[in-house]
Every structure is written in C-alpha cells, then in structure tokens.
Write a protein that holds these residues in place. Structure first.
Motif, PDB file in Angstrom:
ATOM      1  N   ALA A  50       9.995   1.442 -44.711  1.00 44.14           N
ATOM      2  CA  ALA A  50       9.495   2.676 -44.097  1.00 44.14           C
ATOM      3  C   ALA A  50       9.577   2.619 -42.585  1.00 44.14           C
ATOM      4  N   GLY A  51       9.496   1.410 -42.030  1.00 42.19           N
ATOM      5  CA  GLY A  51       9.470   1.261 -40.578  1.00 42.19           C
ATOM      6  C   GLY A  51      10.796   1.468 -39.891  1.00 42.19           C
ATOM      7  N   HIS A  52      11.896   1.399 -40.620  1.00 41.88           N
ATOM      8  CA  HIS A  52      13.172   1.595 -39.916  1.00 41.88           C
ATOM      9  C   HIS A  52      14.066   2.657 -40.529  1.00 41.88           C
ATOM     10  N   GLU A  53      14.067   2.826 -41.868  1.00 47.13           N
ATOM     11  CA  GLU A  53      14.980   3.782 -42.491  1.00 47.13           C
ATOM     12  C   GLU A  53      14.682   5.221 -42.065  1.00 47.13           C
ATOM     13  N   THR A  54      13.425   5.610 -42.148  1.00 44.51           N
ATOM     14  CA  THR A  54      13.084   7.004 -41.865  1.00 44.51           C
ATOM     15  C   THR A  54      13.313   7.354 -40.397  1.00 44.51           C
ATOM     16  N   THR A  55      12.821   6.526 -39.490  1.00 44.37           N
ATOM     17  CA  THR A  55      12.956   6.830 -38.061  1.00 44.37           C
ATOM     18  C   THR A  55      14.406   6.768 -37.610  1.00 44.37           C
ATOM     19  N   ALA A  56      15.168   5.817 -38.116  1.00 45.90           N
ATOM     20  CA  ALA A  56      16.580   5.726 -37.750  1.00 45.90           C
ATOM     21  C   ALA A  56      17.324   6.991 -38.134  1.00 45.90           C
ATOM     22  N   ASN A  57      17.065   7.494 -39.336  1.00 42.57           N
ATOM     23  CA  ASN A  57      17.724   8.724 -39.767  1.00 42.57           C
ATOM     24  C   ASN A  57      17.267   9.919 -38.941  1.00 42.57           C
ATOM     25  N   MET A  58      16.000   9.935 -38.563  1.00 43.17           N
ATOM     26  CA  MET A  58      15.491  11.055 -37.770  1.00 43.17           C
ATOM     27  C   MET A  58      16.075  11.046 -36.358  1.00 43.17           C
ATOM     28  N   ILE A  59      16.282   9.873 -35.783  1.00 43.87           N
ATOM     29  CA  ILE A  59      16.893   9.791 -34.451  1.00 43.87           C
ATOM     30  C   ILE A  59      18.295  10.393 -34.470  1.00 43.87           C
ATOM     31  N   ALA A  60      19.096   9.977 -35.439  1.00 41.93           N
ATOM     32  CA  ALA A  60      20.485  10.439 -35.502  1.00 41.93           C
ATOM     33  C   ALA A  60      20.566  11.908 -35.886  1.00 41.93           C
TER      34      ALA A  60
ATOM     35  N   PRO B 165       1.961   7.558 -36.356  1.00 40.05           N
ATOM     36  CA  PRO B 165       1.830   7.370 -34.905  1.00 40.05           C
ATOM     37  C   PRO B 165       3.003   6.577 -34.311  1.00 40.05           C
ATOM     38  N   LEU B 166       3.486   5.583 -35.047  1.00 34.83           N
ATOM     39  CA  LEU B 166       4.619   4.794 -34.570  1.00 34.83           C
ATOM     40  C   LEU B 166       5.889   5.639 -34.543  1.00 34.83           C
ATOM     41  N   ALA B 167       6.142   6.390 -35.613  1.00 41.64           N
ATOM     42  CA  ALA B 167       7.343   7.229 -35.671  1.00 41.64           C
ATOM     43  C   ALA B 167       7.331   8.262 -34.550  1.00 41.64           C
ATOM     44  N   ARG B 168       6.201   8.910 -34.342  1.00 38.40           N
ATOM     45  CA  ARG B 168       6.108   9.910 -33.278  1.00 38.40           C
ATOM     46  C   ARG B 168       6.400   9.292 -31.910  1.00 38.40           C
ATOM     47  N   MET B 169       5.789   8.147 -31.653  1.00 41.58           N
ATOM     48  CA  MET B 169       5.979   7.523 -30.343  1.00 41.58           C
ATOM     49  C   MET B 169       7.433   7.119 -30.126  1.00 41.58           C
ATOM     50  N   GLU B 170       8.068   6.522 -31.144  1.00 39.31           N
ATOM     51  CA  GLU B 170       9.464   6.120 -31.006  1.00 39.31           C
ATOM     52  C   GLU B 170      10.362   7.329 -30.752  1.00 39.31           C
ATOM     53  N   LEU B 171      10.121   8.417 -31.489  1.00 37.90           N
ATOM     54  CA  LEU B 171      10.940   9.615 -31.316  1.00 37.90           C
ATOM     55  C   LEU B 171      10.704  10.257 -29.957  1.00 37.90           C
ATOM     56  N   GLN B 172       9.472  10.229 -29.465  1.00 41.79           N
ATOM     57  CA  GLN B 172       9.193  10.766 -28.133  1.00 41.79           C
ATOM     58  C   GLN B 172       9.952   9.996 -27.058  1.00 41.79           C
ATOM     59  N   VAL B 173       9.976   8.682 -27.192  1.00 38.65           N
ATOM     60  CA  VAL B 173      10.699   7.868 -26.212  1.00 38.65           C
ATOM     61  C   VAL B 173      12.202   8.159 -26.284  1.00 38.65           C
ATOM     62  N   VAL B 174      12.735   8.220 -27.498  1.00 36.82           N
ATOM     63  CA  VAL B 174      14.174   8.463 -27.663  1.00 36.82           C
ATOM     64  C   VAL B 174      14.561   9.841 -27.148  1.00 36.82           C
ATOM     65  N   TYR B 175      13.890  10.895 -27.653  1.00 32.58           N
ATOM     66  CA  TYR B 175      14.259  12.256 -27.276  1.00 32.58           C
ATOM     67  C   TYR B 175      13.965  12.545 -25.807  1.00 32.58           C
ATOM     68  N   GLY B 176      13.022  11.815 -25.229  1.00 27.23           N
ATOM     69  CA  GLY B 176      12.698  12.014 -23.821  1.00 27.23           C
ATOM     70  C   GLY B 176      13.548  11.205 -22.874  1.00 27.23           C
TER      71      GLY B 176
END
Length: 406
Positions: free
Chosen positions: A242-252, A359-370
């Motif tokens: 859960a810690g990498h598959e979902t967020t990785a797909n959301m980033i791309a 909370p982790l997914a949101r923070m990672e995506l905020q850093v990436v998209y920002g």
C-alpha cells in the motif's frame, strides 16, 4: 415501502465495465449510465455470481460506515474475484472486521499520525529534488514511472519500515504481479510467498536486534505475544504494498492528466500557495481514483437503503470512481478543477476502513505536484495519449510507462 429487485438475468450488466480508450481518465461510460438510473443495481461478476453495485456517493458512504457491511473475505456473498485470473487472500487487517481489525490497525496507527508525517516532509522534499536533479542530468525522453514516480514512495516506505532500498527490485516486481488481474493464481501465490519470506526474514532480524523503524515496532508485538510471526509478516506486506503501489500510480497518472489539462497545470506551476497545491491533490484524487474495481463488502444483516433491500449474504461493491463523479455532490464532476473543494471525495474510503496511510500519500503528492512542474516547467509528453499503456489489467489503475521530455 422497500422493494427487492429481481431483474431478468439476461438484463444484469457485467462488472467490471471497460473504460473508453479515448477517455482514459474517466470511469467507464456504462457506470455513468447506471449512476443516472439509480444508486443500486445488480451486476454479474467474474465467476457468474451477482452483487449489488453502488454508484452514488451518499449510498457508498452510508454502506461503508455501516457495521452490518463486512470487509471479511470469508463472509457469504463477499464479491471475490474467483476466476482463474484472480486468486485473493486476506491482506492483514484491511480484510477483517472489528474487533480484530481495530486491534491490529491500532498497532501501526501512530507512525501515520499527521504530525509525524509532516516531520517527514523535508526528507521527502530532498528525495523528490534529488530525483529531479537526476532527470535533468540524464537523457531524454525518459520514463517518468521508472525514473521518478515509483522510486519516491518506494524510498519513503522503505525508510519508514526499515527495508533496505537496494532490495526494491524484488518487492516492486513481486507486487506488480500481486496486483495484476491477468496473473494466474500460481503466479500471484509465488510472488506473495517470495515477498512474505523476505519480510519474515527482516522481521526475524528485528526480533533479535530492534532498530528505530516500523518493522521493529511490529517485531516487538511478536515478543509481547500480541502477534504471531505470520500476522506480523502479513501486516508488513500490507504496508509495503500500500505504501508504494498506490502513490506511485497516482504520481504518474496525475502528471499525465495535468499534461493534458494545460490550464490546470499552469495554475499549479505558477502558484506559491501551499493551499492550492493541497487542493490540487484532493481534486486529482477525486477526478482519477485509482482503485477502479471498487471496495467490496458482504452484508451480514438485511439493510434497507435507497428504497431497496440488500439481504444478508449478498455482496456490495462501492465503485468510488463514479461516486467521486456524483453530480449531486460535485458540480460539473467530469471537469478537472484544482480550485474546487474536493476534500469530501471517497478516494481513501470511509468508515473504520478508511485508508490508514492517507496522511503520507497526501504529503508525498503535495511535494511532488508542488515541485516537479516548477523545476521542469517545459515538461511535456513524449508520446501521444493513444500510445500510453494504461493499467486496465491491474487492481490499481495507472500507466505502465509515461514517456516525457522537456
């Protein structure tokens, strides 16, 4: 007075429905049609069984928050994928009910508290900046999935758990197999056993010599007699996947959507407002929703909802991608608008099973998209949209590769 639907079997639509290739960011058109007809409809599943498909936001939240709706895959009526293309098993507490679900979940709640996650933001920013440095120094075009989207959450979850990142090829390849719908039960079983064996070994090391990481915290529960070694391994496996598959797909997928919505990308690229960046994350989670096979549950007692009866022993599927496009909740829902307040979305679920790691997914995506679009302002696709391979063959939606240049 509520009625029980008994439609002609020949009229029961099949689930899942195919997406339209020219609209890969949107839910299948058939889902939208069903939503316009009503919140509940019977569908035929992979193995010929039938379950209730829940298409509207209000009914999805009501059922996800109802204790009579079970996440236990062993319950009668649970809409499991029982065909040869599937092969499912319990994945720690997300496929359990309270009180055991709550007991196990509490053991790993603290590391995902908002304050602790915010303390990780500088480290995640450093990881993102380092990978962008590598992109800028390397050849182009480049596959953004392999070079950027996948390493970020993999590095972060490895550091949290205490898994050596040099082993990332092992868990990335195995988890790809585990979430691929076209993998045979034998392939998925082999991948799961290899991952479980690897994590069991890592946990065994922490039992003998604890460190400052989540695996050590899980291992301490074994020592205290609160977990068996198998339960600890299943918990670690859930967190790693859960810690990498979902967020990785959301980033791309989020990046690809923005590249094809240049007005929204421009807003994000030019802003210095962290609130707008956070708003963009919520809107992309609403607009794209990557768990496109729905949240599946079994009903343990008769439930009356939306003028219908769902009987004990029947299955329900909350298709959140269409719930997040409900026009009763989100105005003009098929439009990507990063300025809208999309925080009510159900991308992370609802109720007691709401995503622990949000909370982790949101923070990672905020850093990436920002960060990404500011540092590479001329980022653009290196292939036409029709040539991009979307993950219609996986439980988690995204893209297999994302060629980009600048």
């Amino acid at each position: 007075m509520a009625d029980t639907l008994t439609p002609d079997a020949t009229a029961v639509p099949e689930f899942p429905m195919p997406r339209q290739s020219r609209c890969p960011f949107d839910p299948p058109p058939a889902l939208k049609e069903l939503q316009s007809e009503g919140p509940l409809v019977k569908v035929r599943l992979w193995d010929g069984s039938e379950s209730w498909l829940v298409t509207r936001y209000a009914e999805q939240r009501a059922l996800l928050g109802d204790p009579r709706v079970s996440a236990d895959t062993d319950r009668p009526g649970y809409p499991t994928k029982a065909s040869a293309e599937a092969g499912e098993g319990k994945l720690s507490f997300i496929m359990m009910d309270d009180p055991e679900h709550a007991r196990l979940r509490r053991m790993v709640t603290a590391p995902f508290a908002v304050k602790k996650i915010e303390a990780l933001r500088p480290r995640v920013q450093k990881i993102v900046d380092g990978l962008i440095d590598d992109l800028l120094a390397g050849p182009k075009p480049v596959d953004l999935v392999d070079a950027f989207a996948l390493p970020i959450p993999s590095l972060v979850i490895c550091e949290l758990l205490g898994v050596p990142y040099e082993d990332h090829d092992l868990f990335q390849e195995n988890t790809k197999t585990m979430v691929r719908t076209t993998a045979s039960p034998e392939e998925r079983g082999a991948a799961t056993r290899e991952m479980a064996g690897y994590l069991a070994g890592q946990i065994g090391k922490r039992v003998a010599r604890p460190q400052d990481d989540m695996l050590s915290g899980i291992a301490a529960r074994i020592t205290a007699g609160e977990l068996t070694h198998q339960q600890a391994t299943e918990m670690a496996l859930l967190l790693l996947i859960a810690g990498h598959e979902t967020t990785a797909n959301m980033i791309a997928l989020g990046t690809l959507a923005l590249l094809h919505h240049p007005d929204q990308l421009q807003l994000l690229r030019e802003t210095d407002d962290p609130k707008l960046v956070a708003s963009a994350v919520e809107e992309l989670l609403r607009y794209l929703h990557i768990t496109h096979l729905g949240r599946r549950r079994a009903v343990t007692e008769d439930i009356e909802i939306a003028g219908q009866f769902i009987r004990a022993g029947e299955g329900v599927i909350m298709v959140n991608e269409i719930g997040n496009r409900d026009p009763e909740v989100f105005e003009d829902p098929d439009r990507l608008d990063i300025t809208r307040d999309a925080r009510r979305h159900v991308a992370f679920g609802f109720g007691v099973h709401q995503c622990l790691g949000q909370p982790l997914a949101r923070m990672e995506l905020q850093v990436v998209y920002g960060t990404l679009y500011k540092r590479i302002p001329t980022l653009k696709p290196a292939a036409p949209l029709e040539d991009v391979r979307f993950k219609t063959d996986a439980f988690i939606y995204g893209v297999h590769e994302l060629p980009v240049t600048w």
